[in-house]
Design a protein around this motif. Structure first.
Motif, PDB file in Angstrom:
ATOM      1  N   GLN A  65       8.710   3.828   2.522  1.00 28.07           N
ATOM      2  CA  GLN A  65       9.399   3.004   2.163  1.00 28.07           C
ATOM      3  C   GLN A  65       8.650   1.974   2.939  1.00 28.07           C
ATOM      4  OE1 GLN A  65       9.600   6.016   3.526  1.00 28.07           O
ATOM      5  NE2 GLN A  65      11.620   6.616   2.785  1.00 28.07           N
ATOM      6  N   GLN A  66       8.149   2.076   4.196  1.00 28.89           N
ATOM      7  CA  GLN A  66       7.704   0.660   5.269  1.00 28.89           C
ATOM      8  C   GLN A  66       6.675  -0.183   4.649  1.00 28.89           C
ATOM      9  OE1 GLN A  66       7.406   2.724   8.820  1.00 28.89           O
ATOM     10  NE2 GLN A  66       9.219   2.479   9.488  1.00 28.89           N
ATOM     11  N   ALA A  67       5.197   1.377   4.177  1.00 27.83           N
ATOM     12  CA  ALA A  67       4.307   0.480   3.331  1.00 27.83           C
ATOM     13  C   ALA A  67       4.604  -0.625   1.769  1.00 27.83           C
ATOM     14  CB  ALA A  67       3.267   1.845   2.766  1.00 27.83           C
ATOM     15  N   ALA A  68       5.777   0.268   1.299  1.00 27.99           N
ATOM     16  CA  ALA A  68       5.874  -0.597  -0.177  1.00 27.99           C
ATOM     17  C   ALA A  68       6.627  -1.666   0.111  1.00 27.99           C
ATOM     18  CB  ALA A  68       6.808   0.242  -1.189  1.00 27.99           C
ATOM     19  N   ALA A  69       7.228  -1.940   1.658  1.00 34.93           N
ATOM     20  CA  ALA A  69       8.183  -3.309   1.511  1.00 34.93           C
ATOM     21  C   ALA A  69       7.097  -4.641   1.933  1.00 34.93           C
ATOM     22  CB  ALA A  69       9.271  -2.828   2.857  1.00 34.93           C
ATOM     23  N   HIS A 119      -0.509  17.567   3.982  1.00 38.04           N
ATOM     24  CA  HIS A 119      -0.829  16.250   5.017  1.00 38.04           C
ATOM     25  C   HIS A 119      -0.728  15.542   3.045  1.00 38.04           C
ATOM     26  CE1 HIS A 119      -2.041  12.801   6.318  1.00 38.04           C
ATOM     27  NE2 HIS A 119      -3.023  12.877   6.450  1.00 38.04           N
ATOM     28  N   LEU A 120      -2.035  15.972   1.917  1.00 41.29           N
ATOM     29  CA  LEU A 120      -2.586  15.353   0.711  1.00 41.29           C
ATOM     30  C   LEU A 120      -1.501  14.705  -0.595  1.00 41.29           C
ATOM     31  CD1 LEU A 120      -5.963  17.449   0.048  1.00 41.29           C
ATOM     32  CD2 LEU A 120      -5.672  15.610   0.750  1.00 41.29           C
ATOM     33  N   ASP A 121      -0.121  15.678  -0.367  1.00 40.67           N
ATOM     34  CA  ASP A 121       0.572  15.608  -0.868  1.00 40.67           C
ATOM     35  C   ASP A 121       1.332  14.443  -0.664  1.00 40.67           C
ATOM     36  OD1 ASP A 121       0.169  18.106  -2.713  1.00 40.67           O
ATOM     37  OD2 ASP A 121       2.350  18.846  -1.421  1.00 40.67           O
ATOM     38  N   SER A 122       1.392  14.376   1.302  1.00 42.53           N
ATOM     39  CA  SER A 122       1.975  13.422   1.479  1.00 42.53           C
ATOM     40  C   SER A 122       1.316  11.972   1.062  1.00 42.53           C
ATOM     41  CB  SER A 122       1.814  13.572   2.940  1.00 42.53           C
ATOM     42  OG  SER A 122       2.411  12.007   3.992  1.00 42.53           O
ATOM     43  N   GLN A 123      -0.273  12.052   1.565  1.00 43.80           N
ATOM     44  CA  GLN A 123      -1.079  10.771   0.920  1.00 43.80           C
ATOM     45  C   GLN A 123      -0.825  10.043  -0.750  1.00 43.80           C
ATOM     46  OE1 GLN A 123      -2.286   9.178   3.180  1.00 43.80           O
ATOM     47  NE2 GLN A 123      -4.796   9.963   3.151  1.00 43.80           N
ATOM     48  N   TYR A 124      -0.479  10.743  -1.829  1.00 37.48           N
ATOM     49  CA  TYR A 124      -0.195  10.946  -3.020  1.00 37.48           C
ATOM     50  C   TYR A 124       0.349  10.188  -3.101  1.00 37.48           C
ATOM     51  CZ  TYR A 124       0.124  11.069  -7.862  1.00 37.48           C
ATOM     52  OH  TYR A 124       0.411  10.785  -9.006  1.00 37.48           O
ATOM     53  N   ALA A 125       1.828  10.976  -1.770  1.00 36.91           N
ATOM     54  CA  ALA A 125       3.142   9.896  -1.943  1.00 36.91           C
ATOM     55  C   ALA A 125       3.226   8.347  -1.802  1.00 36.91           C
ATOM     56  CB  ALA A 125       3.916  10.348  -1.560  1.00 36.91           C
ATOM     57  N   THR A 126       2.333   8.196  -0.507  1.00 35.25           N
ATOM     58  CA  THR A 126       1.863   6.989  -0.526  1.00 35.25           C
ATOM     59  C   THR A 126       1.551   6.639  -1.206  1.00 35.25           C
ATOM     60  OG1 THR A 126       2.186   7.961   1.666  1.00 35.25           O
ATOM     61  CG2 THR A 126       1.064   5.778   1.692  1.00 35.25           C
ATOM     62  N   GLN A 127       0.052   6.232  -1.363  1.00 32.66           N
ATOM     63  CA  GLN A 127      -0.329   6.059  -3.415  1.00 32.66           C
ATOM     64  C   GLN A 127       0.914   5.700  -3.597  1.00 32.66           C
ATOM     65  OE1 GLN A 127      -4.174   7.754  -4.571  1.00 32.66           O
ATOM     66  NE2 GLN A 127      -2.731   7.608  -6.842  1.00 32.66           N
ATOM     67  N   GLU A 128       1.422   6.312  -4.622  1.00 32.71           N
ATOM     68  CA  GLU A 128       2.390   6.293  -5.609  1.00 32.71           C
ATOM     69  C   GLU A 128       3.141   5.177  -4.974  1.00 32.71           C
ATOM     70  OE1 GLU A 128       2.195   6.811  -9.040  1.00 32.71           O
ATOM     71  OE2 GLU A 128       0.032   7.905  -7.924  1.00 32.71           O
ATOM     72  N   ALA A 129       4.265   5.180  -3.783  1.00 28.05           N
ATOM     73  CA  ALA A 129       4.634   4.260  -3.245  1.00 28.05           C
ATOM     74  C   ALA A 129       3.835   2.665  -3.349  1.00 28.05           C
ATOM     75  CB  ALA A 129       4.867   4.430  -1.564  1.00 28.05           C
ATOM     76  N   LEU A 130       2.520   2.315  -3.288  1.00 27.74           N
ATOM     77  CA  LEU A 130       2.368   1.825  -3.116  1.00 27.74           C
ATOM     78  C   LEU A 130       1.643   0.931  -4.312  1.00 27.74           C
ATOM     79  CD1 LEU A 130      -0.665   1.764  -0.249  1.00 27.74           C
ATOM     80  CD2 LEU A 130       1.245   0.387   0.334  1.00 27.74           C
ATOM     81  N   VAL A 131       1.319   1.704  -5.391  1.00 33.02           N
ATOM     82  CA  VAL A 131       1.207   1.465  -6.924  1.00 33.02           C
ATOM     83  C   VAL A 131       2.336   0.849  -7.659  1.00 33.02           C
ATOM     84  CG1 VAL A 131       0.615   2.088  -8.972  1.00 33.02           C
ATOM     85  CG2 VAL A 131      -0.570   3.075  -6.926  1.00 33.02           C
ATOM     86  N   ALA A 132       3.494   1.306  -7.112  1.00 37.25           N
ATOM     87  CA  ALA A 132       4.507   1.035  -7.490  1.00 37.25           C
ATOM     88  C   ALA A 132       5.745   0.171  -7.205  1.00 37.25           C
ATOM     89  CB  ALA A 132       5.801   2.334  -8.067  1.00 37.25           C
ATOM     90  N   ALA A 133       4.547  -0.670  -5.778  1.00 39.40           N
ATOM     91  CA  ALA A 133       5.121  -1.624  -5.242  1.00 39.40           C
ATOM     92  C   ALA A 133       4.468  -2.755  -5.719  1.00 39.40           C
ATOM     93  CB  ALA A 133       5.104  -1.660  -3.781  1.00 39.40           C
TER      94      ALA A 133
END
Length: 190
Positions: A65-69, A119-133
């Protein structure tokens, strides 16, 4: 944040800190959720209310959430990798204000097979948040592809910098490690 949300956050924080402490002292596999609940002074049901899995006790953070913002606040005319690199640098710096806690989390992620996989799943979720933003809901395949490629590359670079930071007991300046890693990868400072 209202009182209820603040209490929920404090409870989550207490549970996670106790879990990390126990995992470091006893080992991840040797520590049960009941052990964590007892150390945190809550029931096992409360632990599960805040953390769906044992792995989440280590991996949970509000990084996505922080990265996307943050990425949406940067100038849109900068190259994607620059925006993402700056976002990751700032977000990681903010997230690891408590150095010992985050070093322990990283060490657990590195040393525990089940956590490495999650952790790889977590990295993917971060990627998705960044892509959406970054795409802002655009359905243009080229825009989405570019954002995904840049986010994935930057997350890989950040991961390597974090591994080195953990291997060196958090002694190097994290911002400097990020700058070195991004420069080595993209050929220029970001």
């Amino acid at each position: 944040m209202n009182l209820r949300a603040r209490r929920r956050s404090e409870t989550r924080h207490t549970i996670q800190r106790q879990a990390i402490r126990l995992f470091m002292d006893r080992g991840y596999d040797a520590t049960t959720v009941n052990d964590v609940a007892e150390a945190a002074g809550v029931s096992a049901m409360t632990v599960y209310r805040h953390f769906a899995t044992k792995e989440d006790l280590v991996l949970y953070d509000e990084f996505d959430q922080q990265a996307a913002a943050t990425v949406t606040e940067l100038p849109a005319d900068e190259p994607l990798v620059v925006r993402i690199a700056r976002t990751l640098t700032k977000t990681y710096e903010d997230a690891i204000a408590d150095k010992e806690f985050h070093l322990a989390r990283l060490r657990l992620m590195i040393a525990t097979e089940a956590l490495r996989a999650r952790h790889l799943d977590s990295q993917y979720a971060t990627q998705e948040a960044l892509v959406a933003a970054l795409t802002g809901g655009s359905e243009d395949p080229a825009t989405e592809f570019q954002a995904r490629a840049a986010a994935s590359a930057c997350l890989g670079v950040a991961h390597i910098a974090l591994l080195r930071w953990a291997a060196e007991d958090g002694e190097p300046d994290l911002r400097t490690l990020f700058e070195e890693a991004f420069t080595a990868t993209f050929g220029h400072p970001l």
